[in-house]
Scaffold this motif. Structure first.
Motif, PDB file in Angstrom:
ATOM      1  N   ASN A 158       0.835  -1.208   0.000  1.00 54.27           N
ATOM      2  CA  ASN A 158       0.000   0.000   0.000  1.00 54.27           C
ATOM      3  C   ASN A 158       0.866   1.253   0.000  1.00 54.27           C
ATOM      4  N   VAL A 159       1.867   1.280   0.866  1.00 58.13           N
ATOM      5  CA  VAL A 159       2.765   2.437   0.942  1.00 58.13           C
ATOM      6  C   VAL A 159       3.467   2.638  -0.407  1.00 58.13           C
ATOM      7  N   PHE A 160       3.924   1.546  -1.016  1.00 56.79           N
ATOM      8  CA  PHE A 160       4.569   1.632  -2.330  1.00 56.79           C
ATOM      9  C   PHE A 160       3.625   2.277  -3.349  1.00 56.79           C
ATOM     10  N   CYS A 161       2.407   1.764  -3.438  1.00 55.44           N
ATOM     11  CA  CYS A 161       1.445   2.290  -4.415  1.00 55.44           C
ATOM     12  C   CYS A 161       1.103   3.749  -4.116  1.00 55.44           C
ATOM     13  N   ASP A 162       0.906   4.056  -2.852  1.00 55.52           N
ATOM     14  CA  ASP A 162       0.476   5.385  -2.426  1.00 55.52           C
ATOM     15  C   ASP A 162       1.553   6.437  -2.659  1.00 55.52           C
ATOM     16  N   THR A 163       2.817   6.085  -2.466  1.00 52.01           N
ATOM     17  CA  THR A 163       3.880   7.101  -2.484  1.00 52.01           C
ATOM     18  C   THR A 163       4.758   7.081  -3.727  1.00 52.01           C
ATOM     19  N   ASN A 164       4.700   6.030  -4.523  1.00 51.81           N
ATOM     20  CA  ASN A 164       5.552   5.956  -5.714  1.00 51.81           C
ATOM     21  C   ASN A 164       4.963   6.835  -6.814  1.00 51.81           C
ATOM     22  N   PRO A 165       5.730   7.811  -7.312  1.00 47.01           N
ATOM     23  CA  PRO A 165       5.197   8.715  -8.336  1.00 47.01           C
ATOM     24  C   PRO A 165       4.887   8.023  -9.668  1.00 47.01           C
ATOM     25  N   ASN A 166       5.461   6.843  -9.904  1.00 44.43           N
ATOM     26  CA  ASN A 166       5.174   6.113 -11.142  1.00 44.43           C
ATOM     27  C   ASN A 166       3.890   5.300 -11.070  1.00 44.43           C
ATOM     28  N   VAL A 167       3.327   5.176  -9.877  1.00 44.98           N
ATOM     29  CA  VAL A 167       2.007   4.563  -9.738  1.00 44.98           C
ATOM     30  C   VAL A 167       0.997   5.696  -9.878  1.00 44.98           C
ATOM     31  N   ILE A 168       0.293   5.698 -10.993  1.00 49.71           N
ATOM     32  CA  ILE A 168      -0.631   6.787 -11.320  1.00 49.71           C
ATOM     33  C   ILE A 168      -1.973   6.599 -10.619  1.00 49.71           C
ATOM     34  N   GLN A 169      -2.434   5.346 -10.597  1.00 48.83           N
ATOM     35  CA  GLN A 169      -3.709   4.991  -9.974  1.00 48.83           C
ATOM     36  C   GLN A 169      -3.561   3.614  -9.366  1.00 48.83           C
ATOM     37  N   TRP A 170      -4.316   3.384  -8.292  1.00 51.40           N
ATOM     38  CA  TRP A 170      -4.315   2.038  -7.728  1.00 51.40           C
ATOM     39  C   TRP A 170      -5.574   1.801  -6.916  1.00 51.40           C
ATOM     40  N   GLY A 171      -5.884   0.527  -6.749  1.00 50.30           N
ATOM     41  CA  GLY A 171      -7.025   0.140  -5.949  1.00 50.30           C
ATOM     42  C   GLY A 171      -6.730  -1.199  -5.280  1.00 50.30           C
ATOM     43  N   SER A 172      -7.411  -1.469  -4.186  1.00 55.84           N
ATOM     44  CA  SER A 172      -7.220  -2.706  -3.439  1.00 55.84           C
ATOM     45  C   SER A 172      -8.530  -3.497  -3.440  1.00 55.84           C
ATOM     46  N   GLU A 173      -8.474  -4.708  -3.974  1.00 57.45           N
ATOM     47  CA  GLU A 173      -9.631  -5.592  -4.101  1.00 57.45           C
ATOM     48  C   GLU A 173     -10.790  -4.907  -4.828  1.00 57.45           C
ATOM     49  N   GLU A 174     -10.472  -4.212  -5.898  1.00 55.50           N
ATOM     50  CA  GLU A 174     -11.470  -3.446  -6.652  1.00 55.50           C
ATOM     51  C   GLU A 174     -11.955  -4.141  -7.921  1.00 55.50           C
ATOM     52  N   ILE A 175     -11.343  -5.274  -8.287  1.00 51.62           N
ATOM     53  CA  ILE A 175     -11.824  -6.015  -9.466  1.00 51.62           C
ATOM     54  C   ILE A 175     -12.085  -7.462  -9.059  1.00 51.62           C
ATOM     55  N   CYS A 176     -12.803  -8.166  -9.929  1.00 50.66           N
ATOM     56  CA  CYS A 176     -13.206  -9.535  -9.627  1.00 50.66           C
ATOM     57  C   CYS A 176     -13.195 -10.358 -10.913  1.00 50.66           C
ATOM     58  N   VAL A 177     -12.807 -11.620 -10.781  1.00 47.13           N
ATOM     59  CA  VAL A 177     -12.890 -12.555 -11.899  1.00 47.13           C
ATOM     60  C   VAL A 177     -13.434 -13.871 -11.351  1.00 47.13           C
TER      61      VAL A 177
END
Length: 150
Positions: free
Chosen positions: A36-55
């Motif tokens: 989470n910290v990586f996704c939240d603070t890395n400038p190369n991560v433009i968008q992210w979500g946690s458990e937001e898709i399903c298959v």
């Protein structure tokens, strides 16, 4: 006595990057907090979500269709400036490889480890097929990739 798990709600530093409910980001391990910290603070991560898709996938233990919610989806800017969508699952390395069977292991433990591995493989096969279909990438990340000891 049940095992204690490190879990809670993650508080965003950059809510503008998060896709989904920013007040309901559940983590189920310290490894997920680290990601989470990586996704939240890395400038190369433009968008992210946690458990937001399903298959959907076929669970090998009962042959029925079940729903799989992978841990993360993220849009990243690559070194060459392209945008890629990645689906990421965080799992212990031991659950990503066939279990080691030794004479000292209890039969119930062996069965649980084999079942977990087979179910994970079914989930990941379904997610990889979906990602291939829509042009995304899929990766299972373990403590090894996170630079942690098991």
């Amino acid at each position: 006595m049940p095992r204690a798990y490190y879990q809670g709600k993650y508080k965003l530093k950059h809510p503008e990057k998060y896709v989904g409910d920013p007040n309901n980001i559940i983590f189920r391990s310290s490894w997920e907090v680290r990601f989470n910290v990586f996704c939240d603070t890395n400038p190369n991560v433009i968008q992210w979500g946690s458990e937001e898709i399903c298959v959907n996938y076929i669970k090998p233990t009962d042959g029925l269709v079940h729903r799989y919610f992978p841990d993360y989806i993220m849009k990243i800017k690559t070194r060459d400036g392209n945008i890629e969508t990645w689906v990421v699952e965080i799992k212990p390395y031991s659950q990503s490889v066939p279990p080691v069977i030794t004479p000292r292991k209890h039969k119930k433990t062996i069965l649980e480890e084999q079942t977990t591995f087979l179910i994970n493989q079914a989930k990941w096969k379904a997610m990889k097929a979906y990602c291939d279909k829509v042009g995304w990438k899929f990766k299972v990340i373990t403590e090894k990739e996170l630079g942690l000891k098991a």
